[in-house]
Scaffold this motif. Structure first.
Motif, PDB file in Angstrom:
ATOM      1  N   ALA A 101       0.838  -1.205   0.000  1.00 36.95           N
ATOM      2  CA  ALA A 101       0.000   0.000   0.000  1.00 36.95           C
ATOM      3  C   ALA A 101       0.874   1.257   0.000  1.00 36.95           C
ATOM      4  O   ALA A 101       0.616   2.211  -0.744  1.00 36.95           O
ATOM      5  CB  ALA A 101      -0.925   0.001   1.212  1.00 36.95           C
ATOM      6  N   LYS A 125       0.880   3.803  -3.286  1.00 38.36           N
ATOM      7  CA  LYS A 125       0.374   5.147  -2.976  1.00 38.36           C
ATOM      8  C   LYS A 125       1.463   6.196  -3.186  1.00 38.36           C
ATOM      9  O   LYS A 125       1.238   7.242  -3.789  1.00 38.36           O
ATOM     10  CB  LYS A 125      -0.119   5.158  -1.520  1.00 38.36           C
ATOM     11  CG  LYS A 125      -0.981   6.343  -1.154  1.00 38.36           C
ATOM     12  CD  LYS A 125      -1.545   6.141   0.240  1.00 38.36           C
ATOM     13  CE  LYS A 125      -2.084   7.446   0.791  1.00 38.36           C
ATOM     14  NZ  LYS A 125      -2.466   7.316   2.200  1.00 38.36           N
ATOM     15  N   VAL A 172      -5.491  -4.187   0.100  1.00 31.79           N
ATOM     16  CA  VAL A 172      -5.170  -2.747   0.210  1.00 31.79           C
ATOM     17  C   VAL A 172      -5.598  -1.926  -1.000  1.00 31.79           C
ATOM     18  O   VAL A 172      -5.317  -0.734  -1.065  1.00 31.79           O
ATOM     19  CB  VAL A 172      -3.645  -2.544   0.418  1.00 31.79           C
ATOM     20  CG1 VAL A 172      -3.195  -3.149   1.731  1.00 31.79           C
ATOM     21  CG2 VAL A 172      -2.830  -3.103  -0.747  1.00 31.79           C
ATOM     22  N   LYS A 201      -6.861   1.520  -0.752  1.00 36.16           N
ATOM     23  CA  LYS A 201      -5.950   2.536  -0.205  1.00 36.16           C
ATOM     24  C   LYS A 201      -4.955   3.026  -1.260  1.00 36.16           C
ATOM     25  O   LYS A 201      -4.035   3.768  -0.955  1.00 36.16           O
ATOM     26  CB  LYS A 201      -5.160   1.959   0.979  1.00 36.16           C
ATOM     27  CG  LYS A 201      -6.011   1.499   2.166  1.00 36.16           C
ATOM     28  CD  LYS A 201      -5.096   1.102   3.331  1.00 36.16           C
ATOM     29  CE  LYS A 201      -5.874   0.631   4.540  1.00 36.16           C
ATOM     30  NZ  LYS A 201      -6.438  -0.731   4.372  1.00 36.16           N
ATOM     31  N   THR A 202      -5.107   2.551  -2.493  1.00 34.53           N
ATOM     32  CA  THR A 202      -4.141   2.890  -3.548  1.00 34.53           C
ATOM     33  C   THR A 202      -4.845   3.595  -4.710  1.00 34.53           C
ATOM     34  O   THR A 202      -6.067   3.519  -4.842  1.00 34.53           O
ATOM     35  CB  THR A 202      -3.461   1.620  -4.104  1.00 34.53           C
ATOM     36  OG1 THR A 202      -4.384   0.927  -4.959  1.00 34.53           O
ATOM     37  CG2 THR A 202      -2.992   0.702  -2.989  1.00 34.53           C
TER      38      THR A 202
END
Length: 560
Positions: free
Chosen positions: A113, A117, A137, A140-141
């Motif tokens: 992640a 990101k 994840v 979250k990206t």
């Protein structure tokens, strides 16, 4: 700067390379695809693809990526071991005008992640074995496009199906995952049949790779490598290494063992990209930790070039079947990534007849900065000379150059040095000098010939009663003990001396005792260097490249 080390260069090695020979890495790749179209480029699990096929397939995948509407310079991640899809994806991303973000397939969800990101990756190529990590994840990206590959994709109909069945159902290597919008790699190739690839104009300052460092100095950060950086290092390695390969530029194809992971900068440049430049066959090893399987693969090929790290060389040497292989084709064995230990180098030379020529570099330098001559006849114990177009300085704590023979921080200047850390100007400023040197954090000594010896990493140094103790020295000597397979040492707090040396050892001889090893160390080291503590372990923590992680051992001690 007086490049006095040029006097030590082997005959025929140029002082400089022409960094303007190619406008981009894509130009270099496409030239090789045309020149060597009929040659095999990569082999994996008995399947080979030619440079011509690599050209066609990467163009197709590139067209598919372009069709997704990503702008030039968009970041695309690759999270795969050494399988045939990797070089196709890499060439496709670069040719489509995007930036490759290499990802370690064994990353935890947290690590993945952070990297996706941080890089701002919009797409990812991922082997299905690791897709569950991404699933955890994904939200979250910034990833919008997912291409899922499987081990058998390119191995042929029946064989591919069998391999996929075994990997999924027998070996249970593909945990269940749900990525509803993902597209299969083979589907990408099918959809691309009706798409047209649009060539992109790229220049030397466009970003080719975001190469994330292992996070040994804190949070993992991306070394920003431009097309100029990577092209320069390919040409530097070509100038330095190829004279050690008989007839490489005279049309004789070489076979390179690519056991180090392609997501790591060492294999990426020295195996894949240099291999492409000279039209070599890269033998891809998806899992080099399976030493018996690795040796079986090696037995099928006449190997010429073998880049590896100390732990990999050591692992092979400790399997009796390795010595039965045919080593008559071995021309260059290059060591990097970590210090090559003399005990390992001596045994390798004895078994294979080919010396290990140690080199040195970092993700931030694309990676190679120094190397021993390719025609070396023995292991030097140094990291060699600065390669063409490269300068090395040894600096004191204030950043001033030190005289020859004094230990200081190794700093590197050359066209292969990154432009900086991705979106981290403060961290970039900390490692770059005003006159363009990259400060490595490694402590070294340069001699009058221009050869540099690494003493250690600045922060790995152990301070015992005011004396500097360098773990590399301790580990190198302890590794010579016949009862020791692997070892690592760290500093631990000590009431009397500030710090004391603690040694972690994996035994080769089950009968080896702490007392025996202590007696050996007493013979080898002055009192302040002698380990105060010795702990036997079944294994040591390592990166996926096989580099022993002293940091993890230190963290264990802190937590205890």
């Amino acid at each position: 700067m007086d490049k006095f080390w040029l006097k030590s260069y082997p005959q025929g090695i140029p002082a400089e390379i022409d960094v303007n020979q190619y406008q981009s890495l894509v130009q270099l790749l496409e030239e090789a695809f045309q020149q060597y179209a009929a040659r095999d480029a990569y082999a994996c699990m008995d399947k080979r693809i030619t440079y011509g096929e690599l050209d066609t397939l990467s163009k197709k995948v590139g067209a598919w990526l372009q069709n997704k509407g990503m702008k030039k310079g968009a970041r695309v991640a690759i999270m795969m071991p050494n399988v045939l899809q990797y070089p196709i994806a890499m060439a496709a991303i670069l040719r489509a005008g995007y930036t490759v973000v290499n990802v370690n397939p064994l990353y935890t969800p947290r690590e993945l992640a952070h990297q996706l990101k941080d890089a701002g990756a919009e797409a990812i190529f991922i082997l299905e074995n690791f897709a569950t990590t991404l699933e955890h994840v994904l939200d979250k990206t910034p990833v919008k496009h997912i291409i899922v590959a499987s081990m058998g994709d390119l191995l042929g109909g029946v064989k591919g199906a069998i391999i996929n069945f075994v990997v999924r159902n027998v070996k249970k290597m593909v945990p269940a995952f749900s990525l509803p919008n993902a597209v299969r790699f083979k589907q990408v190739l099918a959809e691309a049949e009706r798409l047209t690839f649009q060539p992109v104009v790229l220049g030397p300052d466009d970003i080719a790779f975001l190469q994330y460092t292992g996070g040994t100095t804190g949070v993992s950060k991306g070394a920003t490598l431009t097309h100029r950086n990577v092209v320069a290092n390919v040409l530097q390695n070509d100038a330095w290494l190829v004279p050690g390969m008989a007839d490489a530029h005279a049309g004789v194809q070489k076979t390179i063992v690519c056991a180090l992971p392609l997501y790591h900068i060492f294999a990426l440049t020295v195996c894949s990209l240099l291999g492409t430049r000279i039209g070599a066959l890269n033998l891809l090893i998806p899992n080099p930790r399976d030493i018996p399987g690795f040796i079986k693969e090696l037995s099928k090929y006449k190997v010429n070039v073998f880049p590896a790290v100390n732990t990999l060389y050591n692992g092979l040497l400790n399997n009796p079947d390795f010595a039965k292989l045919d080593f008559s084709g071995y021309e260059i064995c290059s060591g990097g990534g970590m210090a090559v230990q003399k005990a390992v180098a001596d045994k390798w030379l004895k078994v294979t007849g080919c010396p290990i020529a140690e080199g040195y570099g970092l993700s931030e330098t694309s990676p190679v900065a120094t190397a021993n001559p390719a025609n070396t006849k023995e292991f030097s114990g140094t990291i060699g000379l600065p390669i063409p177009s490269t300068e090395i300085a040894i600096l004191d704590d204030d950043g001033h150059p030190l005289p020859l023979g004094q230990a200081g921080e190794i700093a590197i200047r050359g066209p292969q040095v990154m432009v900086g850390y991705w979106n981290r100007p403060e961290e970039t400023a900390q490692v770059m000098t005003a006159d363009g040197f990259f400060k490595t954090g490694d402590v070294g000594i340069m001699d009058f010939r221009g050869y540099t010896t690494i003493v250690d990493r600045k922060k790995d140094m152990i301070l015992v009663s005011g004396f500097n103790v360098y773990p590399n020295e301790i580990e190198g000597v302890v590794a010579l003990h016949p009862g020791v397979l692997e070892c690592a040492c760290i500093g631990v707090p000590d009431a009397n001396s500030g710090e004391a040396v603690k040694l972690f050892v994996v035994k080769k001889d089950p009968a080896l005792t702490v007392d025996q090893l202590m007696d050996y160390c007493k013979e080898q080291f002055t009192a302040y260097k002698k380990p105060k503590y010795i702990e036997f372990r079944l294994e040591l923590p390592k990166t996926n490249v096989g580099k022993i992680l002293r940091r993890e051992l230190r963290d264990e001690k802190k937590a205890a």
